[in-house]
Design an enzyme around this catalytic site. Structure first.
Site, PDB file in Angstrom:
ATOM      1  N   SER A 118       0.960  -1.303   0.128  1.00 42.74           N
ATOM      2  CA  SER A 118       0.064  -0.445  -0.077  1.00 42.74           C
ATOM      3  C   SER A 118       0.600   1.656  -0.436  1.00 42.74           C
ATOM      4  CB  SER A 118      -0.621  -0.288   1.105  1.00 42.74           C
ATOM      5  OG  SER A 118      -1.500  -0.814   1.218  1.00 42.74           O
ATOM      6  N   HIS A 139      -1.207  -2.383  -7.257  1.00 44.81           N
ATOM      7  CA  HIS A 139      -2.133  -2.125  -5.569  1.00 44.81           C
ATOM      8  C   HIS A 139      -3.304  -2.020  -6.172  1.00 44.81           C
ATOM      9  CE1 HIS A 139      -2.712   1.220  -2.877  1.00 44.81           C
ATOM     10  NE2 HIS A 139      -2.996  -0.660  -1.899  1.00 44.81           N
ATOM     11  N   GLU A 151      -3.826   0.206  -9.002  1.00 43.11           N
ATOM     12  CA  GLU A 151      -2.731   1.034  -9.172  1.00 43.11           C
ATOM     13  C   GLU A 151      -1.782   0.783  -9.019  1.00 43.11           C
ATOM     14  OE1 GLU A 151      -2.164   3.245  -5.044  1.00 43.11           O
ATOM     15  OE2 GLU A 151      -1.960   5.396  -6.210  1.00 43.11           O
ATOM     16  N   ASN A 189      -3.447   5.726  -1.261  1.00 38.83           N
ATOM     17  CA  ASN A 189      -3.376   6.415   0.185  1.00 38.83           C
ATOM     18  C   ASN A 189      -2.387   7.219   1.115  1.00 38.83           C
ATOM     19  OD1 ASN A 189      -4.339   3.855   1.470  1.00 38.83           O
ATOM     20  ND2 ASN A 189      -2.624   2.668   0.262  1.00 38.83           N
TER      21      ASN A 189
END
Ligand SMILES: NC(=O)c1ccc[n+]([C@@H]2O[C@H](COP(=O)([O-])OP(=O)(O)OC[C@H]3O[C@@H](n4cnc5c(N)ncnc54)[C@H](O)[C@@H]3O)[C@@H](O)[C@H]2O)c1
Length: 295
Positions: A118, A139, A151, A189
């Site tokens: 992450s 991701h 991602e 994130n």
């Protein structure tokens, strides 16, 4: 690409295995914990049952999908002969560096090594292998079978060829890949975690209760679920690990994890997966109820 290894059978690993298997790939699902593997397969089976009940897939599709997954506890046995490894083990730098060092020793030099991290630097992970140009961030979002975004994070040395292969593969899985550069937290994130952390800080400062904070964000901002509930589903340990990576990476206090989050993780309250976080899941099967919101 035919044979895929997925390392880690937790929240993300079982979803990634499910998604590849449903698209016809042979998946070797690897975890050091036999219990995690059993739980992972049980989760895949119950998610597939829900899809059958909704008419999204047939009973035959379900059996084919389950039949495409083989489980392993030994990393070397699991990754042998694989075209792609997707690492989805616990969010911990040392652990991931150890896994990639092992992968580098046992995988063919053509194997693409992807990580579902992450927040941890792809470039740093790639530095632990012989062929860093074949390492990439892939991701996926939680819950993987449902969420469209992947991602794609290029490390400093990742080649165009590897990036294109992974972008194309994500499309084959029915996903929308989006390419970003390698900085702590990437894009998803970097934006999400400060919001979750601020929601926890709001609770910690007694501005409002859990339900009230989540209601404001759901009904006021149109979010499908409140940030505290989302944190429970991500895993509070995962949220803490991501915030720490961004705090260390940018040396900026705005990413410092709220002390309440730190305390809850130390107390073993990790969210839905441990039965309790900001909400109580164990008692009334609330986790099951809420997870249906995803499907
Ligand atoms: N939870 C989320 O919403 C989310 C979303 C996107 C990405 N991620 C990332 O995905 C990764 C996995 O997160 P998760 O939420 O699934 O964690 P989790 O705690 O649910 O599962 C982690 C699994 O890894 C296994 N594991 C630990 N060490 C291992 C090893 N050496 N070899 C094989 N397996 C090992 C554990 O037994 C466990 O089953 C992390 O990097 C996390 O940051 C999580």
């Amino acid at each position: 690409m035919k044979n895929i290894a997925v390392i880690g059978a937790g929240t993300m690993g079982n979803g990634i295995a499910h998604t590849f298997a449903q698209s016809g790939f042979t998946v070797k699902l690897i975890d050091i914990s036999e219990k995690s593997l059993e739980k992972g397969i049980a989760t895949i089976a119950s998610n597939l049952d829900r899809m059958v009940a909704k008419g999204t897939i047939t009973e035959e599709d379900k059996h084919k999908t389950i039949g495409n997954i083989i489980t392993y506890t030994d990393i070397k046995d699991g990754v042998t002969g694989c075209d792609l490894v997707v690492e989805a083990a616990t969010e911990n730098l040392t652990l991931k560096l150890n896994i990639f060092k092992q992968l580098s020793e046992v995988c063919d030099h053509n194997t693409i090594l992807a990580t579902n991290t992450s927040s941890i630097s792809i470039t740093q992970i790639a530095a632990s292998v012989v062929h860093p140009e074949r390492v990439i961030g892939m991701h996926f979002m939680n819950p993987v079978p449902i969420m469209k975004l992947v991602e794609i994070i290029r490390g400093y040395n990742t080649t165009n060829e590897v990036t294109k292969t992974i972008m194309d593969l994500s499309v084959k899985l029915g996903k929308t890949p989006t390419e970003v550069n390698d900085y702590p937290g990437f894009v998803a994130n970097r934006i999400l975690m400060p919001m979750i952390n601020e929601a926890i800080e709001t609770l910690y400062n007694k501005v409002a209760g859990v339900q009230e904070i989540d209601t404001v964000m759901k009904l006021g901002m149109g979010h499908p679920m409140g940030p505290l509930q989302l944190a429970d589903f991500i895993g509070l340990d995962v949220c803490l690990a991501i915030l720490n990576v961004m705090y260390d990476g940018f040396k900026n206090p705005k990413y410092a994890p709220c002390p309440l989050l730190v305390n809850m993780v130390m107390a073993g309250k990790l969210g839905a997966k441990s039965g309790e976080g900001f909400y109580d899941y164990a008692e009334s099967k609330k986790a099951e109820k809420v997870s249906k919101q995803f499907s």
